[in-house]
Write a protein that holds these residues in place. Structure first.
Motif, PDB file in Angstrom:
ATOM      1  N   UNK A 676       7.591 -31.500   3.551  1.00 63.86           N
ATOM      2  CA  UNK A 676       8.975 -31.760   3.163  1.00 63.86           C
ATOM      3  C   UNK A 676       9.723 -30.467   2.848  1.00 63.86           C
ATOM      4  N   UNK A 677       9.054 -29.553   2.136  1.00 68.35           N
ATOM      5  CA  UNK A 677       9.698 -28.293   1.791  1.00 68.35           C
ATOM      6  C   UNK A 677      10.023 -27.471   3.038  1.00 68.35           C
ATOM      7  N   UNK A 678       9.125 -27.453   3.972  1.00 70.62           N
ATOM      8  CA  UNK A 678       9.352 -26.690   5.208  1.00 70.62           C
ATOM      9  C   UNK A 678      10.548 -27.268   5.971  1.00 70.62           C
ATOM     10  N   UNK A 679      10.595 -28.607   6.041  1.00 68.83           N
ATOM     11  CA  UNK A 679      11.655 -29.261   6.802  1.00 68.83           C
ATOM     12  C   UNK A 679      13.013 -29.055   6.124  1.00 68.83           C
ATOM     13  N   UNK A 680      13.064 -29.255   4.821  1.00 70.63           N
ATOM     14  CA  UNK A 680      14.341 -29.111   4.120  1.00 70.63           C
ATOM     15  C   UNK A 680      14.799 -27.656   4.087  1.00 70.63           C
ATOM     16  N   UNK A 681      13.863 -26.730   4.075  1.00 73.93           N
ATOM     17  CA  UNK A 681      14.223 -25.317   4.149  1.00 73.93           C
ATOM     18  C   UNK A 681      14.933 -25.014   5.462  1.00 73.93           C
ATOM     19  N   UNK A 682      14.449 -25.622   6.537  1.00 73.43           N
ATOM     20  CA  UNK A 682      15.077 -25.395   7.845  1.00 73.43           C
ATOM     21  C   UNK A 682      16.467 -26.036   7.895  1.00 73.43           C
ATOM     22  N   UNK A 683      16.602 -27.219   7.289  1.00 72.58           N
ATOM     23  CA  UNK A 683      17.924 -27.837   7.235  1.00 72.58           C
ATOM     24  C   UNK A 683      18.898 -26.967   6.440  1.00 72.58           C
TER      25      UNK A 683
END
Length: 724
Positions: A676-683
């Protein structure tokens, strides 16, 4: 919060109408509160006529007659224990094969999803006395010998044998070490993906103990900050958060190395079994005579299975059976195995459907027990008296389950010719079984039946529970075509006060992982029913990749997860959005785990119909998930680099324009919070606005405290903004 007008009526009026059934959000989603009343766990006893069950007060183990349902005796009672060693409670028990000893345990502490440590005791039925298995610390995976005189268990990754006759407690392995060597019990990956908790097995005569050794020294260590939630008794006791570390093999990284060993009780020697090199050992059992070991091996791609008969004395392994697949071999098929005295029965999908095959121990196929365009989903066993085999199947359609039999002449019978979800727990002699039955509108009913399926006694009909939920939304089944014209099983849930003249927002819910099933004709009260009660049409389709149809339907997603599944979910959404009572401008999606991954893929798809979506505990890139599960369907990243890139939700974020709510537990040891952290960081990097909820200290299933309630309150709040 101000809602204004909703679907032509005021929010206040609609809310009052929707809650007219008197059910609260807790009634729909709170674990233990939303489920039908169950029955006591019934342990079949050796005579085939009786079963054991824990008393209502949890203080004794009583014996009941199958035919009458009446209590006939008490096998164990806390109040009857003689001697110095006593207990005040117990969490579980096992009865020795000869019925003379009972292994009990309490003081349970959870390790992973299923495994735990505990304090174990052995009760002597004849003498009414009790002994502790060990005083040296908490034990794990304890296994009682057939005669009840010894207990094998693991402590600190080593195996100990407690001899109750001589009051000895000795280690038979000494090389166990945290995050390096595990003896007797499994590592995280074998527990999660093969369902193995303990690997210790006594020979039929109790003269030797077989076990598996796990060498995880080369498996990379995974660590995360283990923040405490206010569910903990003292959530603020640690000023600095604890760091949790364990061995977790990501896709493409080194796996645990396994080997099979046998310890001889008399001469105290250990031999390693001479098995060919393999990546996995997904099953190890003694044959029906307790003489030879039956060991399955599996290659890393999980498309080549071998079954060996191993002589514990000579250590020589003889090949008995071999299975190959162009895609993957499903554990649900090959782990459906039962070893009898003269032969064994095993499941196989070689025909395109899962069916049962009988072999002798030389490897010769004796007969194919079942066949047809349907699947066997569980094997219950064989009646020695009648030669009849009993099993569960999808013979009445993929969304249903029926208990069936096939006799010695090959005649197939459906024991109860009904649609719905039926399962069985048979007595030792297969003369009786406890039947569990429900369908989408009928809560679970428990009863005792004879081997022909005739009702002997009703145990629990959940009448009061059914009355409570009588006004709740109901599930309706249908089929929907995907873009290829293939029919997908589907369901739709409408609000209890559904008005076809109105326009409702649509929420598609899914899981859609390989070999999985969401659309099933069974009772399951859960959060999506609550959302339906709040004015949403909830729908689901089981697209390509899902299970319990033909193998081709499942295998088409091999090496490119997320592609066909996304297409089919969108096709399903477009169908439902075309219905006259659906507002096609207000279409959303929701999923958990693999379903959470699907939500991200759907929101990022070209021309997506979804304006908003909720993703719970998602895998966001398959390179961040465990090797056993991921590589079964994708091979390794080294073998299938382009497949991993295309299947990554991270690769698709540039095209994501819908509103997202993403949620995850910070202490999830299965799908790590890092996803989740990786994905939201990219967003964030791409300048996209989204909503996020972190559930501090919670794991994957959110079964603790009020986490489920808060989860669906947040979903409801989010959907009110973006779908209404």
């Amino acid at each position: 919060m101000k809602f204004g007008k909703i679907l032509g009526v005021s929010a206040l009026t609609l809310g009052a109408a929707l809650n007219a059934n008197g059910l609260t959000i807790e009634d729909y989603v709170e674990p233990g509160q939303n489920a039908p009343k169950g029955i006591k766990e019934m342990r079949p006893l050796a005579d085939g006529l009786t079963y054991a069950a824990i008393s209502d007060d949890g203080k004794s183990i009583d014996v009941y007659d199958y035919k009458s349902g009446k209590k006939v005796s008490t096998l164990f009672s806390i109040s009857d224990i003689k001697g110095e060693t006593k207990i005040d409670s117990f969490d579980g028990y096992e009865i020795s094969d000869n019925g003379k000893k009972i292994l009990l345990w309490n003081d349970v502490n959870k390790i992973y999803r299923y495994s735990f440590t505990a304090q174990y005791y052995v009760y002597d039925v004849m003498r009414s006395t009790m002994k502790r298995v060990s005083t040296g610390g908490a034990q794990r995976g304890a296994v009682l010998s057939h005669d009840g005189r010894m207990v094998a268990y693991a402590r600190d990754n080593n195996i100990y044998i407690s001899n109750l006759d001589y009051d000895t407690d000795k280690a038979i392995t000494t090389d166990g070490e945290l995050n390096k060597i595990i003896n007797g019990v499994s590592d995280w990956s074998y527990e999660e993906e093969f369902g193995i908790l303990t690997t210790m097995r006594w020979s039929g005569d109790d003269t030797s103990l077989a076990y598996m050794r796990f060498d995880e020294s080369e498996v990379p260590t995974y660590s995360f900050d283990n923040y405490k939630s206010f569910c903990d008794s003292d959530p603020l006791s640690d000023m600095y958060p604890a760091s949790y570390s364990y061995k977790y093999p990501l896709a493409g990284y080194p796996n645990v190395k396994t080997s099979v060993h046998v310890y001889n009780i008399d001469n105290r020697t250990t031999k390693r079994m001479d098995l060919p090199a393999s990546e996995y050992i997904p099953s190890m059992e003694y044959d029906g005579n307790g003489t030879n070991l039956m060991v399955m091996t599996l290659n890393r791609d999980q498309n080549h299975l071998q079954l060996f008969k191993v002589n514990p004395g000579s250590t020589v392994a003889h090949p008995v059976l071999e299975e190959r697949s162009q895609a993957w071999l499903s554990p649900s098929a090959y782990q459906m195995v039962n070893y009898g005295k003269e032969s064994f029965v095993i499941g196989s999908e070689r025909s395109g459907y899962c069916h049962l095959y009988e072999y002798n121990y030389s490897g010769t196929q004796l007969r194919q027990l079942t066949k047809g365009e349907w699947n066997v989903t569980a094997y219950y066993g064989k009646s020695a008296k009648l030669g009849t085999h009993y099993f569960q199947s999808t013979i009445k359609g993929a969304i249903n389950r029926n208990v069936c039999s096939v006799d010695a002449k090959g005649v197939l019978s459906v024991l109860n010719d009904v649609e719905g979800f039926e399962s069985a727990s048979f007595s030792k002699t297969m003369d009786y079984y406890v039947r569990s039955y429900s369908n989408a509108v009928t809560p679970t009913i428990y009863s005792v039946c004879n081997s022909k399926g005739a009702l002997v006694k009703e145990l629990e009909n959940n009448e009061a529970y059914a009355t409570k939920y009588a006004s709740a939304p109901r599930k309706e089944f249908l089929t929907v075509k995907n873009d290829n014209g293939q029919l997908m099983n589907a369901y739709i849930i409408k609000p209890a006060n559904f008005d076809p003249s109105r326009k409702y927002p649509l929420l598609m819910t899914q899981y859609n992982g390989p070999d999985s099933q969401e659309v099933a004709n069974r009772w399951k009260m859960e959060g999506v029913y609550y959302l339906a009660s709040q004015g949403y049409i909830v729908a689901a389709v089981d697209g390509r990749g899902t299970g319990f149809r033909d193998k081709e339907w499942a295998n088409c997603v091999y090496k490119h997860l997320g592609e066909y599944e996304t297409q089919d979910q969108i096709a399903g959404a477009r169908y439902f959005a075309s219905l006259p009572y659906i507002d096609s401008s207000k279409v959303g999606c929701f999923g958990w785990s693999y379903g959470g991954y699907m939500t991200l893929m759907e929101l990022s798809a070209k021309d997506t119909p979804f304006v908003a979506g909720v993703s719970m505990a998602p895998v966001t890139d398959w390179r961040y998930y465990d090797s056993v599960y991921t590589e079964r369907y994708m091979s390794t990243p080294q073998q299938n680099e382009s497949g991993y890139v295309k299947s990554s939700a991270l690769s698709c974020t540039p095209s994501m324009k819908s509103r997202l709510l993403i949620m995850s537990g910070t202490s999830d040891d299965n799908v790590h919070f890092y996803n989740t952290l990786k994905y939201t960081s990219k967003l964030n990097y791409e300048g996209k606005v989204f909503d996020m909820m972190a559930l501090t200290g919670f794991e994957h299933s959110l079964g603790m405290c009020n986490a489920r309630v808060m989860l669906f309150k947040k979903i409801e709040d989010f959907l009110k903004i973006y779908l209404k």
